[in-house]
Write a protein that holds these residues in place. Structure first.
Motif, short mmCIF file in Angstrom:
data_model
loop_
_atom_site.label_atom_id
_atom_site.label_comp_id
_atom_site.label_asym_id
_atom_site.label_seq_id
_atom_site.Cartn_x
_atom_site.Cartn_y
_atom_site.Cartn_z
N PHE A 236 0.89 -1.17 0.00
CA PHE A 236 0.00 0.00 0.00
C PHE A 236 0.93 1.21 0.00
O PHE A 236 1.32 1.73 1.04
N SER A 237 1.30 1.64 -1.21
CA SER A 237 2.46 2.50 -1.40
C SER A 237 2.40 3.80 -0.61
O SER A 237 3.33 4.13 0.13
N GLN A 238 1.33 4.58 -0.77
CA GLN A 238 1.28 5.86 -0.07
C GLN A 238 1.19 5.68 1.43
O GLN A 238 1.84 6.40 2.19
N MET A 239 0.41 4.70 1.86
CA MET A 239 0.31 4.42 3.30
C MET A 239 1.69 4.12 3.88
O MET A 239 2.04 4.61 4.96
N GLU A 240 2.47 3.33 3.17
CA GLU A 240 3.78 2.92 3.67
C GLU A 240 4.79 4.07 3.58
O GLU A 240 5.59 4.28 4.51
N GLN A 241 4.76 4.82 2.49
CA GLN A 241 5.70 5.92 2.33
C GLN A 241 5.49 7.00 3.38
O GLN A 241 6.45 7.59 3.89
N GLU A 242 4.23 7.24 3.73
CA GLU A 242 3.92 8.29 4.71
C GLU A 242 3.85 7.74 6.14
O GLU A 242 3.55 8.49 7.07
N LYS A 243 4.14 6.42 6.27
CA LYS A 243 4.12 5.78 7.60
C LYS A 243 2.83 6.09 8.35
O LYS A 243 2.83 6.48 9.53
N CYS A 244 1.72 5.90 7.65
CA CYS A 244 0.41 6.23 8.22
C CYS A 244 0.09 5.35 9.42
O CYS A 244 0.41 4.16 9.44
N GLN A 245 -0.55 5.95 10.38
CA GLN A 245 -1.05 5.23 11.54
C GLN A 245 -2.52 5.59 11.76
O GLN A 245 -2.86 6.76 11.69
N PRO A 246 -3.37 4.59 11.96
CA PRO A 246 -3.07 3.16 11.98
C PRO A 246 -2.64 2.68 10.58
O PRO A 246 -3.02 3.26 9.59
N ASP A 247 -1.84 1.59 10.56
CA ASP A 247 -1.41 1.04 9.28
C ASP A 247 -2.52 0.17 8.69
O ASP A 247 -3.58 -0.02 9.30
N VAL A 248 -2.29 -0.34 7.50
CA VAL A 248 -3.32 -1.08 6.78
C VAL A 248 -3.79 -2.31 7.57
O VAL A 248 -5.00 -2.57 7.68
N TRP A 249 -2.87 -3.04 8.15
CA TRP A 249 -3.24 -4.25 8.88
C TRP A 249 -4.07 -3.90 10.11
O TRP A 249 -5.07 -4.56 10.39
N THR A 250 -3.69 -2.87 10.81
CA THR A 250 -4.47 -2.45 11.98
C THR A 250 -5.88 -2.04 11.57
O THR A 250 -6.86 -2.39 12.25
N LEU A 251 -5.99 -1.32 10.47
CA LEU A 251 -7.32 -0.95 9.97
C LEU A 251 -8.14 -2.17 9.59
O LEU A 251 -9.32 -2.28 9.96
N LEU A 252 -7.52 -3.09 8.85
CA LEU A 252 -8.26 -4.26 8.38
C LEU A 252 -8.77 -5.11 9.53
O LEU A 252 -9.88 -5.66 9.47
#
Length: 287
Positions: A236-252
């Protein structure tokens, strides 16, 4: 999985989504030269470059160009070099009967997720989630070796990607999905695949937390998470590049049962190091 191509074979090059800007033609010529060096003969669709707007031709023209390659027995594989937003426009104009009558594979990624899944839904045939332009990008040497060995050889390196389980330890089924935004364009249309007992592959280029919450909400409302046998998360390119929190797995995790197997791979998605994934084929995943 051997692709059954050999030196001297012709391959179709199409652009079913956004057309290429003419100023980027040198990249296409690099790809053409590389493929010729591999002794594959690229045949280009007449719909490659933008014609005054994002389209390289009308939806009907782009669909016709793709269908023509399916009908041409000299063409052994079809590779889409585009991405963007408009690939789903061609779906009503494709001849799925012609597609069903051949074993040649369609290759594309990102917005071509719409075409990959439509082909499986309408014909039962598998297609390949992969961007052939990776052969000329950052990881060109490795990509060329894997492509050559798999497409012109008899190993499956290009289709092998490492994964780790985030919950559960095994799952198997026919793989559907791809780019999450583009996959959801098919919801409510005749081109959306059944999700029952499938493995759902999801990846993304753009989008951060709000977009992922939207997409996961829609998948839940479609009943996806109750129907599928498991989920594979690509990059998940933008999520990973911007180190978004919560991350994709946490959201899922907020949308699925703790019993549903979920695996993750860093080598399926929009990265130039990405491997290929077969959409519409049975695959086993085990820890």
């Amino acid at each position: 999985m051997q692709m059954e191509m050999k030196p001297g074979d012709k391959i179709g090059i199409v652009c079913c989504s956004n057309g290429w800007e003419k100023r980027k033609e040198t990249k296409i010529r690099r790809l053409e030269s590389l493929l010729l060096g591999m002794r594959l003969v690229p045949v280009f669709s007449p719909c490659i470059f933008e014609r005054g707007s994002v389209e390289s031709g009308s939806a009907q023209e782009r669909a016709q160009a793709l269908t023509d390659f399916y009908r041409d027995h000299a063409i052994k594989g079809i590779f889409d070099i585009s991405g963007g937003d408009i690939a789903n426009g061609i779906l009503p104009y494709l001849d799925f009967g012609a597609i069903a009558d051949t074993d040649k594979k369609f290759w594309g990624y990102s917005d071509l997720t719409t075409v990959l899944n439509a082909i499986y839904t309408k014909t039962g045939k598998s297609s390949v989630l992969y961007q052939i332009c990776n052969l000329i990008y950052d990881h060109a040497e490795e990509q060329q070796e894997n492509f050559r060995n798999t497409v012109l050889g008899n190993n499956e390196t290009l289709f092998q990607f490492p994964f780790t389980f985030l919950q559960g330890n095994a799952m198997e089924g026919i793989v559907v999905g791809g780019n999450i935004r583009c996959f959801l364009k098919l919801a409510g249309t005749p081109y959306f695949p059944t999700l029952a007992d499938r493995i759902l592959l999801l990846e993304s280029l753009g989008g951060t937390v709000p977009q992922m919450l939207t997409y996961f909400s829609q998948l839940r409302q479609l009943g996806a998470f109750e129907q599928v046998r498991g989920i594979v998360l690509g990059t998940f390119s933008q999520m990973e590049q911007e180190k978004c929190q919560p991350d994709v797995w946490t959201l899922l995790k907020g949308f699925i049962s703790p019993e549903l197997p979920v695996a993750r791979t860093a080598l399926v998605g929009h990265g130039t190091d990405s491997r290929a994934a077969l959409i519409g084929e049975y695959k086993k995943f085990a820890a």
